[in-house]
Design a protein around this motif. Structure first.
Motif, PDB file in Angstrom:
ATOM      1  N   VAL A 204     -10.380   5.675  10.043  1.00 51.25           N
ATOM      2  CA  VAL A 204     -10.640   5.278   8.658  1.00 51.25           C
ATOM      3  C   VAL A 204      -9.591   5.854   7.715  1.00 51.25           C
ATOM      4  O   VAL A 204      -9.059   5.150   6.852  1.00 51.25           O
ATOM      5  N   SER A 205      -9.289   7.146   7.882  1.00 52.99           N
ATOM      6  CA  SER A 205      -8.316   7.789   7.006  1.00 52.99           C
ATOM      7  C   SER A 205      -6.942   7.143   7.143  1.00 52.99           C
ATOM      8  O   SER A 205      -6.272   6.831   6.147  1.00 52.99           O
ATOM      9  N   GLY A 206      -6.516   6.939   8.405  1.00 47.69           N
ATOM     10  CA  GLY A 206      -5.227   6.294   8.635  1.00 47.69           C
ATOM     11  C   GLY A 206      -5.198   4.878   8.092  1.00 47.69           C
ATOM     12  O   GLY A 206      -4.195   4.437   7.516  1.00 47.69           O
ATOM     13  N   GLY A 207      -6.320   4.165   8.254  1.00 49.80           N
ATOM     14  CA  GLY A 207      -6.407   2.809   7.733  1.00 49.80           C
ATOM     15  C   GLY A 207      -6.304   2.778   6.220  1.00 49.80           C
ATOM     16  O   GLY A 207      -5.671   1.880   5.642  1.00 49.80           O
ATOM     17  N   THR A 208      -6.907   3.774   5.577  1.00 47.97           N
ATOM     18  CA  THR A 208      -6.843   3.845   4.114  1.00 47.97           C
ATOM     19  C   THR A 208      -5.426   4.140   3.651  1.00 47.97           C
ATOM     20  O   THR A 208      -4.928   3.531   2.691  1.00 47.97           O
ATOM     21  N   HIS A 209      -4.768   5.074   4.329  1.00 45.95           N
ATOM     22  CA  HIS A 209      -3.371   5.381   3.987  1.00 45.95           C
ATOM     23  C   HIS A 209      -2.482   4.161   4.238  1.00 45.95           C
ATOM     24  O   HIS A 209      -1.512   3.921   3.503  1.00 45.95           O
ATOM     25  N   TRP A 210      -2.789   3.394   5.263  1.00 53.36           N
ATOM     26  CA  TRP A 210      -2.035   2.165   5.551  1.00 53.36           C
ATOM     27  C   TRP A 210      -2.212   1.171   4.401  1.00 53.36           C
ATOM     28  O   TRP A 210      -1.257   0.559   3.925  1.00 53.36           O
ATOM     29  N   PHE A 211      -3.471   1.042   3.954  1.00 59.79           N
ATOM     30  CA  PHE A 211      -3.772   0.152   2.832  1.00 59.79           C
ATOM     31  C   PHE A 211      -3.005   0.577   1.580  1.00 59.79           C
ATOM     32  O   PHE A 211      -2.544  -0.271   0.796  1.00 59.79           O
ATOM     33  N   LEU A 212      -2.851   1.887   1.396  1.00 60.68           N
ATOM     34  CA  LEU A 212      -2.151   2.410   0.226  1.00 60.68           C
ATOM     35  C   LEU A 212      -0.634   2.450   0.425  1.00 60.68           C
ATOM     36  O   LEU A 212       0.090   2.909  -0.464  1.00 60.68           O
ATOM     37  N   ASP A 213      -0.181   1.962   1.601  1.00 63.53           N
ATOM     38  CA  ASP A 213       1.244   1.940   1.920  1.00 63.53           C
ATOM     39  C   ASP A 213       1.854   3.341   1.923  1.00 63.53           C
ATOM     40  O   ASP A 213       2.973   3.558   1.450  1.00 63.53           O
ATOM     41  N   ASN A 214       1.107   4.302   2.482  1.00 64.92           N
ATOM     42  CA  ASN A 214       1.551   5.695   2.534  1.00 64.92           C
ATOM     43  C   ASN A 214       2.181   6.073   3.872  1.00 64.92           C
ATOM     44  O   ASN A 214       2.537   7.237   4.070  1.00 64.92           O
ATOM     45  N   ILE A 215       2.283   5.133   4.818  1.00 67.60           N
ATOM     46  CA  ILE A 215       2.740   5.463   6.170  1.00 67.60           C
ATOM     47  C   ILE A 215       4.169   4.980   6.409  1.00 67.60           C
ATOM     48  O   ILE A 215       4.486   3.818   6.164  1.00 67.60           O
ATOM     49  N   ASP A 216       5.007   5.890   6.886  1.00 64.69           N
ATOM     50  CA  ASP A 216       6.376   5.542   7.293  1.00 64.69           C
ATOM     51  C   ASP A 216       6.324   5.230   8.789  1.00 64.69           C
ATOM     52  O   ASP A 216       6.378   6.127   9.627  1.00 64.69           O
TER      53      ASP A 216
END
Length: 265
Positions: A204-216
């Motif tokens: 869930v946390s990773g998915g949320t960061h993905w949604f926020l475009d926070n992942i390189d």
């Protein structure tokens, strides 16, 4: 090419060290990314670390599942509370506060680590009575019996989910000491259960960061294979280490995490 190799090695080291003590490898990845890529903003560092944690935790969980040392019932209850906190933490990371918050959390971790080193031989007696009693045998034939208060575990899990997603360091730094010292979990069970809990929360946390475009994702591409390999190695090493040794390793790791937070730029 050199940077890619370094990221792979960092992933392996983070996977091994994080899986041994049930913290996940974020406490290694976050400071390394901060040093190697000063142009990255905190939210992107945290999001990238959480994506790596997903692969690290699933790798470790596979091994711990084969060892039959995961308390699935406890992990699911704790994850139900941690997941909302992790979503809030991901959104908060975009507006992450300054040094005061990092320093406060760092000091708290140092206090926890000191307590682990000088902890009493007996478990802490809480005013709330245990509500869950557990007894099972792992794959090696070792029997584990313990009882804990689910309300306390669930309450702390929400905070753990928030902090892990906010800082990208994994929730084990709080959850493992909580389970071992306050909830009477045997250290080996606490670590295995923590890694499974991190896996559930990381989805869930990773998915949320993905949604926020926070992942390189380019960095995740090289960190994740190392984290998967390291997770396998670390989980197998943890099985061979005595409980006291694991708690001592955990205390050292917590101090490292704390210093990283206190001296955060």
């Amino acid at each position: 090419m050199v940077v890619s190799l370094i990221l792979l090695l960092v992933g392996i080291f983070a996977g091994v060290s994080g899986s041994i003590v049930g913290l996940g490898g974020g406490f290694i990845v976050v400071p390394v990314l901060s040093l190697m890529f000063p142009e990255m903003i905190p939210a992107h560092i945290v999001g990238t670390s959480m994506a790596m944690l997903f692969f690290n935790s699933i790798s470790s969980t596979v091994v711990y599942a084969k060892q039959k040392r995961i308390d699935y019932n406890a992990a699911v209850w704790f994850a139900v509370a941690a997941i909302p906190g992790s979503v809030i933490g991901a959104f908060a990371s975009v507006h992450i506060a300054g040094k005061v918050f990092f320093t406060s959390f760092g000091i708290f971790l140092i206090l926890v680590s000191l307590f682990l080193v000088f902890k009493p031989k007996k478990q802490i007696q809480l005013p709330l009575k245990p509500t869950v009693h557990r007894s099972f045998i792992d794959a090696s034939g070792s029997k584990f019996e313990y009882a804990y208060n689910r309300t306390i575990g669930v309450s702390i899990s929400f905070l753990v989910g928030f902090l892990s997603s906010l800082f990208g360091v994994g929730g084990g730094s709080l959850m493992v000491p909580t389970m071992a010292l306050l909830l009477s979990f045997p250290p080996h069970i606490a670590i295995a259960t923590s890694m499974f809990n991190i896996f559930l929360s990381a989805i869930v946390s990773g998915g949320t960061h993905w949604f926020l475009d926070n992942i390189d994702w380019m960095k995740v591409l090289f960190l994740s294979p190392g984290a998967i390999i390291g997770g396998q190695i670390g989980a197998r090493l943890a099985k061979r280490l005595p409980a006291k040794t694991i708690l001592r390793i955990l205390s050292i790791v917590l101090i490292i995490v704390a210093l990283r937070l206190i001296f955060q730029n």
